[in-house]
Design a protein around this motif. Structure first.
Motif, PDB file in Angstrom:
ATOM      1  N   GLU A  96       0.849  -1.177   0.000  1.00 47.65           N
ATOM      2  CA  GLU A  96       0.000   0.000   0.000  1.00 47.65           C
ATOM      3  C   GLU A  96       0.893   1.238   0.000  1.00 47.65           C
ATOM      4  N   ILE A  97       0.731   2.075  -1.003  1.00 49.12           N
ATOM      5  CA  ILE A  97       1.577   3.261  -1.161  1.00 49.12           C
ATOM      6  C   ILE A  97       0.759   4.505  -0.836  1.00 49.12           C
ATOM      7  N   THR A  98       1.229   5.275   0.119  1.00 49.04           N
ATOM      8  CA  THR A  98       0.520   6.482   0.541  1.00 49.04           C
ATOM      9  C   THR A  98       1.106   7.720  -0.123  1.00 49.04           C
ATOM     10  N   ILE A  99       0.227   8.580  -0.603  1.00 54.89           N
ATOM     11  CA  ILE A  99       0.618   9.891  -1.112  1.00 54.89           C
ATOM     12  C   ILE A  99      -0.024  10.946  -0.212  1.00 54.89           C
ATOM     13  N   PRO A 100       0.769  11.646   0.612  1.00 59.01           N
ATOM     14  CA  PRO A 100       0.213  12.721   1.440  1.00 59.01           C
ATOM     15  C   PRO A 100      -0.146  13.918   0.560  1.00 59.01           C
ATOM     16  N   VAL A 101      -1.302  14.522   0.794  1.00 60.09           N
ATOM     17  CA  VAL A 101      -1.716  15.663  -0.031  1.00 60.09           C
ATOM     18  C   VAL A 101      -2.266  16.787   0.834  1.00 60.09           C
ATOM     19  N   LEU A 102      -2.060  17.999   0.370  1.00 65.36           N
ATOM     20  CA  LEU A 102      -2.588  19.195   1.021  1.00 65.36           C
ATOM     21  C   LEU A 102      -2.878  20.234  -0.057  1.00 65.36           C
ATOM     22  N   ASN A 103      -4.155  20.514  -0.273  1.00 63.55           N
ATOM     23  CA  ASN A 103      -4.590  21.506  -1.259  1.00 63.55           C
ATOM     24  C   ASN A 103      -3.972  21.243  -2.638  1.00 63.55           C
ATOM     25  N   GLU A 104      -4.283  20.083  -3.172  1.00 61.59           N
ATOM     26  CA  GLU A 104      -3.726  19.656  -4.457  1.00 61.59           C
ATOM     27  C   GLU A 104      -4.816  19.463  -5.516  1.00 61.59           C
ATOM     28  N   GLU A 105      -5.838  20.306  -5.489  1.00 56.63           N
ATOM     29  CA  GLU A 105      -6.956  20.140  -6.412  1.00 56.63           C
ATOM     30  C   GLU A 105      -6.539  20.245  -7.886  1.00 56.63           C
ATOM     31  N   ASP A 106      -5.474  20.980  -8.166  1.00 54.33           N
ATOM     32  CA  ASP A 106      -5.072  21.197  -9.554  1.00 54.33           C
ATOM     33  C   ASP A 106      -4.384  19.980 -10.173  1.00 54.33           C
ATOM     34  N   THR A 107      -3.730  19.169  -9.357  1.00 57.75           N
ATOM     35  CA  THR A 107      -2.917  18.080  -9.916  1.00 57.75           C
ATOM     36  C   THR A 107      -3.300  16.686  -9.443  1.00 57.75           C
ATOM     37  N   LEU A 108      -4.146  16.583  -8.419  1.00 56.16           N
ATOM     38  CA  LEU A 108      -4.412  15.284  -7.791  1.00 56.16           C
ATOM     39  C   LEU A 108      -4.936  14.239  -8.772  1.00 56.16           C
ATOM     40  N   MET A 122       5.180   7.913  -1.454  1.00 56.57           N
ATOM     41  CA  MET A 122       5.886   8.699  -2.457  1.00 56.57           C
ATOM     42  C   MET A 122       5.167  10.041  -2.585  1.00 56.57           C
ATOM     43  N   ASP A 123       5.823  10.993  -3.192  1.00 53.91           N
ATOM     44  CA  ASP A 123       5.256  12.333  -3.319  1.00 53.91           C
ATOM     45  C   ASP A 123       4.349  12.426  -4.529  1.00 53.91           C
ATOM     46  N   LEU A 124       3.345  13.297  -4.436  1.00 46.42           N
ATOM     47  CA  LEU A 124       2.373  13.446  -5.509  1.00 46.42           C
ATOM     48  C   LEU A 124       3.012  13.899  -6.817  1.00 46.42           C
ATOM     49  N   ASP A 125       4.084  14.663  -6.737  1.00 41.66           N
ATOM     50  CA  ASP A 125       4.717  15.144  -7.969  1.00 41.66           C
ATOM     51  C   ASP A 125       5.473  14.049  -8.713  1.00 41.66           C
ATOM     52  N   LEU A 126       5.580  12.864  -8.096  1.00 39.39           N
ATOM     53  CA  LEU A 126       6.284  11.725  -8.710  1.00 39.39           C
ATOM     54  C   LEU A 126       7.706  12.102  -9.105  1.00 39.39           C
ATOM     55  N   ALA A 127       8.344  12.917  -8.257  1.00 38.04           N
ATOM     56  CA  ALA A 127       9.725  13.312  -8.522  1.00 38.04           C
ATOM     57  C   ALA A 127      10.627  12.088  -8.618  1.00 38.04           C
ATOM     58  N   THR A 128      10.390  11.103  -7.747  1.00 34.13           N
ATOM     59  CA  THR A 128      11.077   9.823  -7.879  1.00 34.13           C
ATOM     60  C   THR A 128      10.350   9.011  -8.938  1.00 34.13           C
ATOM     61  N   ASP A 129      11.069   8.575  -9.940  1.00 36.49           N
ATOM     62  CA  ASP A 129      10.455   7.853 -11.059  1.00 36.49           C
ATOM     63  C   ASP A 129       9.610   6.690 -10.557  1.00 36.49           C
ATOM     64  N   ILE A 130       8.354   6.653 -10.972  1.00 35.09           N
ATOM     65  CA  ILE A 130       7.442   5.616 -10.503  1.00 35.09           C
ATOM     66  C   ILE A 130       7.873   4.218 -10.932  1.00 35.09           C
ATOM     67  N   GLU A 131       8.724   4.120 -11.930  1.00 38.15           N
ATOM     68  CA  GLU A 131       9.224   2.816 -12.367  1.00 38.15           C
ATOM     69  C   GLU A 131       9.952   2.085 -11.238  1.00 38.15           C
ATOM     70  N   HIS A 132      10.408   2.813 -10.234  1.00 35.81           N
ATOM     71  CA  HIS A 132      11.133   2.186  -9.123  1.00 35.81           C
ATOM     72  C   HIS A 132      10.221   1.371  -8.213  1.00 35.81           C
TER      73      HIS A 132
END
Length: 242
Positions: free
Chosen positions: A5-17, A95-105
């Protein structure tokens, strides 16, 4: 089948979620059959925009793949603790919502847990084989300075405590928290590694491809002050508990 289970913490991310979550789910769907089943948790910590409404709709349309955790108080650490404490998965991570770390990992993580006696896997941007794209000199110097401080002040051995890509056997989460990993903010993610080393858990470093998000909301000065206070508290806690 075992689960991650992978958690993405979010705060006021309506534009990109919605866009980013769909990228993650598309990646999940494209993976070849594996012994691990994947689930995504959206952990909202105090959003005041339409983030929760969007997240709820994503859960409704992906009920088997997406879970929503809601907490009213802001803090990445609080969001992760709320998610992991309510999880039933074999492996939990974030992982972070911006997927700065390549999701392929994610596939690399799955393979590591399948083939080795691994307790924790963490992404490192400072590994010799890592590829870092677009990072500013200011953020690079700040990151290296804090990792150096972790080594000298808390005697850590890991190379990169702040990379937003970490995974844990869920059976260890309670022990990590009761032995010092309890910060409500960003430092919680680093604390888990510090405490894990003190508990002699098997921590594996994963070289990653990491791309800087030029729209990152991280404020270096305030985050630095938060880290310094949390490091001081953690050192005191470790003397008493580990």
């Amino acid at each position: 089948m075992k689960s991650i289970e992978i958690t993405i913490p979010v705060l006021n991310e309506e534009d990109t979620l919605e866009l980013q979550v769909k990228k993650v789910l598309d990646y999940f769907s494209a993976l070849p059959q594996h012994e691990y089943d994947l689930c995504l948790v959206i952990a909202d910590n105090g959003s005041t925009d339409e983030t929760r409404t969007i997240a709820s709709k994503l859960v409704e349309s992906n009920v088997d793949r997406v879970r929503l955790v809601e907490i009213e108080q802001r803090g990445v650490g609080l969001a992760l603790q709320a998610s992991w404490n309510t999880s039933q998965a074999d492996i939990v991570g974030y992982m972070d919502l911006d997927l700065a770390t390549d999701i392929e990992h994610v596939k690399d993580v799955m393979d590591l847990y399948s083939n080795n006696d691994v307790d924790i896997v963490y992404g490192s941007r400072l590994h010799n084989e890592s590829v870092v794209v677009g990072r500013t000199i200011k953020r690079e110097i700040t990151s290296r300075a804090f990792n150096f401080l972790l080594k000298t002040y808390l005697s850590s051995n890991f190379s990169d405590g702040m990379c937003g890509f970490k995974f844990f056997k869920r059976q260890h989460i309670d022990s990590l928290m009761t032995n010092g990993a309890s910060s409500g903010g960003w430092f919680f993610c680093t604390e888990t590694l510090v405490v894990a080393e003190k508990l002699n858990l098997n921590v594996i470093e994963l070289p990653v491809k990491w791309t800087d998000d030029e729209n990152s909301k991280v404020k270096i000065l305030s985050l630095s002050l938060e880290y310094l206070k949390a490091m001081r508290r953690l050192k005191s806690c470790l003397k008493k508990s580990v």
